[in-house]
Write an enzyme that holds these catalytic residues in place. Structure first.
Site, PDB file in Angstrom:
ATOM      1  N   HIS A  42       7.614  -2.787  12.581  1.00  0.00           N
ATOM      2  CA  HIS A  42       6.222  -2.344  12.500  1.00  0.00           C
ATOM      3  C   HIS A  42       6.159  -1.079  11.639  1.00  0.00           C
ATOM      4  CE1 HIS A  42       2.036  -1.910  13.822  1.00  0.00           C
ATOM      5  NE2 HIS A  42       2.280  -0.612  13.922  1.00  0.00           N
ATOM      6  N   GLY A  97       7.315 -11.167   1.960  1.00  0.00           N
ATOM      7  CA  GLY A  97       8.697 -11.388   2.357  1.00  0.00           C
ATOM      8  C   GLY A  97       9.700 -10.364   1.855  1.00  0.00           C
ATOM      9  N   ASN A 113      10.653  -7.136  16.098  1.00  0.00           N
ATOM     10  CA  ASN A 113       9.576  -6.983  15.123  1.00  0.00           C
ATOM     11  C   ASN A 113       9.746  -5.652  14.401  1.00  0.00           C
ATOM     12  OD1 ASN A 113       6.984  -7.572  13.852  1.00  0.00           O
ATOM     13  ND2 ASN A 113       6.137  -5.946  15.133  1.00  0.00           N
ATOM     14  N   LEU A 144       2.115 -12.515  11.002  1.00  0.00           N
ATOM     15  CA  LEU A 144       0.787 -12.082  11.469  1.00  0.00           C
ATOM     16  C   LEU A 144       0.156 -13.065  12.440  1.00  0.00           C
ATOM     17  CD1 LEU A 144      -0.632 -10.635   8.135  1.00  0.00           C
ATOM     18  CD2 LEU A 144       0.375  -9.416  10.077  1.00  0.00           C
ATOM     19  N   ASP A 162       2.765  -5.271  19.671  1.00  0.00           N
ATOM     20  CA  ASP A 162       3.519  -4.040  19.326  1.00  0.00           C
ATOM     21  C   ASP A 162       3.866  -3.209  20.564  1.00  0.00           C
ATOM     22  OD1 ASP A 162       1.168  -3.606  16.615  1.00  0.00           O
ATOM     23  OD2 ASP A 162       3.022  -4.796  16.676  1.00  0.00           O
ATOM     24  N   ASN A 212      10.819  -7.825   3.522  1.00  0.00           N
ATOM     25  CA  ASN A 212      11.791  -7.577   4.610  1.00  0.00           C
ATOM     26  C   ASN A 212      12.791  -8.727   4.678  1.00  0.00           C
ATOM     27  OD1 ASN A 212      11.170  -5.090   6.375  1.00  0.00           O
ATOM     28  ND2 ASN A 212       9.155  -5.924   5.934  1.00  0.00           N
ATOM     29  N   GLU A 218      11.246   0.652   6.151  1.00  0.00           N
ATOM     30  CA  GLU A 218      11.357  -0.540   7.004  1.00  0.00           C
ATOM     31  C   GLU A 218      12.607  -1.335   6.661  1.00  0.00           C
ATOM     32  OE1 GLU A 218       7.955  -3.192   7.318  1.00  0.00           O
ATOM     33  OE2 GLU A 218       6.736  -1.538   6.588  1.00  0.00           O
TER      34      GLU A 218
HETATM   35  C1  GRF Z   1       4.272  -5.008   5.540  1.00  0.00           C
HETATM   36  O1  GRF Z   1       3.014  -4.387   5.689  1.00  0.00           O
HETATM   37  C2  GRF Z   1       5.198  -4.463   6.526  1.00  0.00           C
HETATM   38  O2  GRF Z   1       4.825  -3.157   6.858  1.00  0.00           O
HETATM   39  C3  GRF Z   1       5.079  -5.329   7.722  1.00  0.00           C
HETATM   40  O3  GRF Z   1       4.670  -6.585   7.217  1.00  0.00           O
HETATM   41  C4  GRF Z   1       4.102  -6.440   5.926  1.00  0.00           C
HETATM   42  C5  GRF Z   1       4.665  -7.382   4.919  1.00  0.00           C
HETATM   43  O4  GRF Z   1       6.020  -7.232   4.873  1.00  0.00           O
HETATM   44  N1  GRF Z   1       6.315  -5.413   8.430  1.00  0.00           N
HETATM   45  P1  GRF Z   1       6.888  -8.259   3.957  1.00  0.00           P
HETATM   46  O5  GRF Z   1       6.909  -7.658   2.566  1.00  0.00           O
HETATM   47  O6  GRF Z   1       6.182  -9.607   3.972  1.00  0.00           O
HETATM   48  O7  GRF Z   1       8.240  -8.293   4.575  1.00  0.00           O
END
Ligand code: GRF
Length: 211
Positions: A111, A14, A109, A92, A152, A16, A181
């Site tokens: 990526h 988490g 999303n 995922l 994607d 992001n 990101e």
């Molecule tokens: C990371 O590999 C990121 O590149 C992709 O999701 C994975 C986990 O991200 N977006 P987060 O730390 O759970 O946000």
């Protein structure tokens, strides 16, 4: 204009999500996270949501083994939360077409590569960076795109790139891309709140490296 209401879908640590929460708390992003949904009960991202007092939901095969029930539960939470935008942040699981159609051009999303390179089935997390290093490309980066029924494959909204260093490992590269990101995701969300990117049926935007 009412504040943008965001649902964040997660599966892992988490970071992001945390970048979004920090940007909101720091006054950079004029939005609110209405709910956080994970398909993995143990996702630390859910803990991050709880710390911010945000509705967190586990909706996965463990509590909704039937795919139709799982889809219904997702839709219920999203509709009840009256979200304007769904952000897949390390999520995922593949969203069902019915949900994607319900939120056309309202699902984005992040990526960890320069799409369309290194994308599709199996290209997530470290698998992406391992493939980037194996391909010996000079640059990689991050992409924010609209989510369609493919993996994607939705229209690209924004990208940021960085140089692959000669001594990069999967660990060092993934760490540097993750920072990219976070920056890209927040900049894109700010651009949406400022109307520079239009979401929904009449989505309009230019693919840019920075907004
Ligand atoms: C990371 O590999 C990121 O590149 C992709 O999701 C994975 C986990 O991200 N977006 P987060 O730390 O759970 O946000």
């Amino acid at each position: 204009m009412p504040r943008l209401r965001i649902a964040v879908l997660v599966s892992g640590g988490g970071t992001n999500l945390q970048a979004i929460l920090d940007a909101i708390q720091g006054g950079r992003l004029d939005a609110e996270v209405a709910c956080v949904i994970s398909n993995r009960k143990a996702a630390f991202a859910l803990e991050r949501a709880r710390k911010f007092g945000i509705d967190d939901h586990y909706i996965g095969k463990g509590n909704y083994p039937d795919a139709i029930d799982r889809e219904g539960a997702l839709l219920d939470v999203l509709k009840t939360a009256h979200v304007d935008l769904i952000v897949l942040a390390g999520y995922l699981s593949i969203l069902p077409p019915a949900l994607i159609n319900c939120f056309k051009n309202r699902i984005i999303n992040i990526h960890p590569s320069l799409l369309p390179s290194f994308s599709g089935e199996g290209f997530y997390g470290e698998h992406v960076h391992r493939a980037v290093l194996a391909a010996k490309v000079t640059h990689t980066g991050a992409t924010v795109h609209f989510v369609d029924e493919g993996v994607d494959t939705g229209n690209i909204i924004a990208q940021k790139q960085l140089e692959v260093l000669a001594d990069d490992s999967v660990a060092t590269l993934s760490k540097r891309v993750l920072v990219l990101e976070h920056a890209l995701l927040i900049e894109t969300l700010i651009a949406i709140t400022q109307g520079k990117i239009t979401i929904g049926e009449e989505a309009s935007y230019e693919t840019k490296s920075a907004y």
